[in-house]
Design a protein around this motif. Structure first.
Motif, PDB file in Angstrom:
ATOM      1  N   PRO A  22       0.805  -1.225   0.000  1.00  0.00           N
ATOM      2  CA  PRO A  22       0.000   0.000   0.000  1.00  0.00           C
ATOM      3  C   PRO A  22       0.838   1.275   0.000  1.00  0.00           C
ATOM      4  CG  PRO A  22      -0.033  -1.029   2.163  1.00  0.00           C
ATOM      5  CD  PRO A  22       0.711  -1.959   1.260  1.00  0.00           C
ATOM      6  N   VAL A  23       0.202   2.321  -0.483  1.00  0.00           N
ATOM      7  CA  VAL A  23       0.728   3.681  -0.379  1.00  0.00           C
ATOM      8  C   VAL A  23      -0.366   4.521   0.272  1.00  0.00           C
ATOM      9  CG1 VAL A  23       2.341   3.538  -2.308  1.00  0.00           C
ATOM     10  CG2 VAL A  23      -0.009   4.260  -2.732  1.00  0.00           C
ATOM     11  N   PHE A  24       0.033   5.554   1.000  1.00  0.00           N
ATOM     12  CA  PHE A  24      -0.901   6.345   1.787  1.00  0.00           C
ATOM     13  C   PHE A  24      -0.939   7.779   1.282  1.00  0.00           C
ATOM     14  CE2 PHE A  24       0.986   3.016   4.319  1.00  0.00           C
ATOM     15  CZ  PHE A  24      -0.135   2.336   4.742  1.00  0.00           C
ATOM     16  N   GLY A  45      -0.558  -0.969  12.124  1.00  0.00           N
ATOM     17  CA  GLY A  45      -0.340  -2.036  13.092  1.00  0.00           C
ATOM     18  C   GLY A  45       0.837  -1.664  13.976  1.00  0.00           C
ATOM     19  N   SER A  46       1.837  -2.534  14.061  1.00  0.00           N
ATOM     20  CA  SER A  46       3.017  -2.243  14.887  1.00  0.00           C
ATOM     21  C   SER A  46       4.134  -1.564  14.090  1.00  0.00           C
ATOM     22  CB  SER A  46       3.545  -3.541  15.511  1.00  0.00           C
ATOM     23  OG  SER A  46       3.960  -4.425  14.498  1.00  0.00           O
ATOM     24  N   TRP A  47       3.988  -1.424  12.782  1.00  0.00           N
ATOM     25  CA  TRP A  47       4.992  -0.764  11.957  1.00  0.00           C
ATOM     26  C   TRP A  47       4.867   0.739  12.094  1.00  0.00           C
ATOM     27  CZ3 TRP A  47       4.403   2.272   7.386  1.00  0.00           C
ATOM     28  CH2 TRP A  47       5.594   2.580   6.758  1.00  0.00           C
ATOM     29  N   ASP A  48       5.996   1.440  12.176  1.00  0.00           N
ATOM     30  CA  ASP A  48       6.011   2.876  12.404  1.00  0.00           C
ATOM     31  C   ASP A  48       7.171   3.480  11.630  1.00  0.00           C
ATOM     32  OD1 ASP A  48       6.214   5.467  13.473  1.00  0.00           O
ATOM     33  OD2 ASP A  48       5.745   4.802  15.492  1.00  0.00           O
ATOM     34  N   THR A  49       6.897   4.462  10.776  1.00  0.00           N
ATOM     35  CA  THR A  49       7.978   5.112  10.031  1.00  0.00           C
ATOM     36  C   THR A  49       8.868   5.937  10.944  1.00  0.00           C
ATOM     37  OG1 THR A  49       6.691   7.130   9.589  1.00  0.00           O
ATOM     38  CG2 THR A  49       6.611   5.381   7.927  1.00  0.00           C
ATOM     39  N   GLY A  50       8.328   6.320  12.110  1.00  0.00           N
ATOM     40  CA  GLY A  50       9.008   7.331  12.897  1.00  0.00           C
ATOM     41  C   GLY A  50       8.816   8.669  12.194  1.00  0.00           C
ATOM     42  N   ARG A  51       9.342   9.709  12.753  1.00  0.00           N
ATOM     43  CA  ARG A  51       9.199  11.042  12.156  1.00  0.00           C
ATOM     44  C   ARG A  51      10.045  11.120  10.884  1.00  0.00           C
ATOM     45  NH1 ARG A  51       8.280  16.581  13.964  1.00  0.00           N
ATOM     46  NH2 ARG A  51       9.552  17.954  12.667  1.00  0.00           N
ATOM     47  N   VAL A  52       9.425  11.532   9.794  1.00  0.00           N
ATOM     48  CA  VAL A  52      10.105  11.697   8.507  1.00  0.00           C
ATOM     49  C   VAL A  52       9.960  13.162   8.108  1.00  0.00           C
ATOM     50  CG1 VAL A  52      10.141  11.021   6.080  1.00  0.00           C
ATOM     51  CG2 VAL A  52       9.559   9.332   7.827  1.00  0.00           C
ATOM     52  N   GLU A  53      11.083  13.843   7.941  1.00  0.00           N
ATOM     53  CA  GLU A  53      11.049  15.242   7.515  1.00  0.00           C
ATOM     54  C   GLU A  53      10.656  15.280   6.050  1.00  0.00           C
ATOM     55  OE1 GLU A  53      11.536  17.761   9.675  1.00  0.00           O
ATOM     56  OE2 GLU A  53      11.880  16.262  11.226  1.00  0.00           O
ATOM     57  N   SER A  54       9.389  15.576   5.775  1.00  0.00           N
ATOM     58  CA  SER A  54       8.897  15.548   4.409  1.00  0.00           C
ATOM     59  C   SER A  54       7.578  16.291   4.303  1.00  0.00           C
ATOM     60  CB  SER A  54       8.692  14.094   3.959  1.00  0.00           C
ATOM     61  OG  SER A  54       8.063  14.045   2.695  1.00  0.00           O
ATOM     62  N   GLY A  55       7.400  16.968   3.207  1.00  0.00           N
ATOM     63  CA  GLY A  55       6.123  17.600   2.900  1.00  0.00           C
ATOM     64  C   GLY A  55       5.228  16.695   2.088  1.00  0.00           C
ATOM     65  N   GLY A  72      -7.064  -7.114   9.083  1.00  0.00           N
ATOM     66  CA  GLY A  72      -7.296  -5.676   9.122  1.00  0.00           C
ATOM     67  C   GLY A  72      -6.129  -4.969   9.787  1.00  0.00           C
ATOM     68  N   ARG A  73      -5.859  -3.775   9.343  1.00  0.00           N
ATOM     69  CA  ARG A  73      -4.828  -2.939   9.938  1.00  0.00           C
ATOM     70  C   ARG A  73      -5.360  -1.531  10.052  1.00  0.00           C
ATOM     71  NH1 ARG A  73      -3.024  -7.210  10.828  1.00  0.00           N
ATOM     72  NH2 ARG A  73      -1.030  -8.066  10.249  1.00  0.00           N
TER      73      ARG A  73
END
Length: 83
Positions: A22-24, A45-55, A72-73
C-alpha cells in the motif's frame, strides 16, 4: 484548527483486497493561512515510520513487514506543520 482529511490507502477510501504494497495519501486542512506540512509519521499495526522530515502527503509508501491477507490494519498518519 489543523486536521487530516481524505485519508486513502492505494487511492481507495476503504481498501479491501489489496494485492500490492500500500501507499498512503491525505490532505491537510488548516484555518491558518499558509500552513504547510513539514514532517509526517505513518503507523500501520506495529509498523512505524518514525518522524520523517517531508512535505509529501501523496503516495507515501508502506515499507513494513509483509501484510497478511484477510487481516485488518489501522493506519494512523500524523503530521507536523508550520506557517
Amino acid at each position: 484548527m489543523l486536521k487530516l482529511t481524505e485519508l486513502q490507502v492505494s487511492s481507495r477510501n476503504h481498501p479491501i483486497g489489496l494485492d500490492e504494497q500500500p501507499v498512503f495519501s491525505w490532505k491537510m486542512v488548516s484555518d491558518i493561512p499558509d500552513t504547510i506540512q513539514t514532517a509526517c509519521r505513518v503507523r500501520v499495526g506495529s509498523w512505524d515510520t518514525g518522524r520523517v522530515e517531508s512535505g509529501d502527503s501523496l503516495f507515501v509508501p508502506y515499507a513494513g513487514p509483509a501484510l497478511q491477507p484477510r487481516t485488518g490494519r489501522r493506519c494512523c498518519p500524523d503530521w507536523t506543520s508550520k506557517t
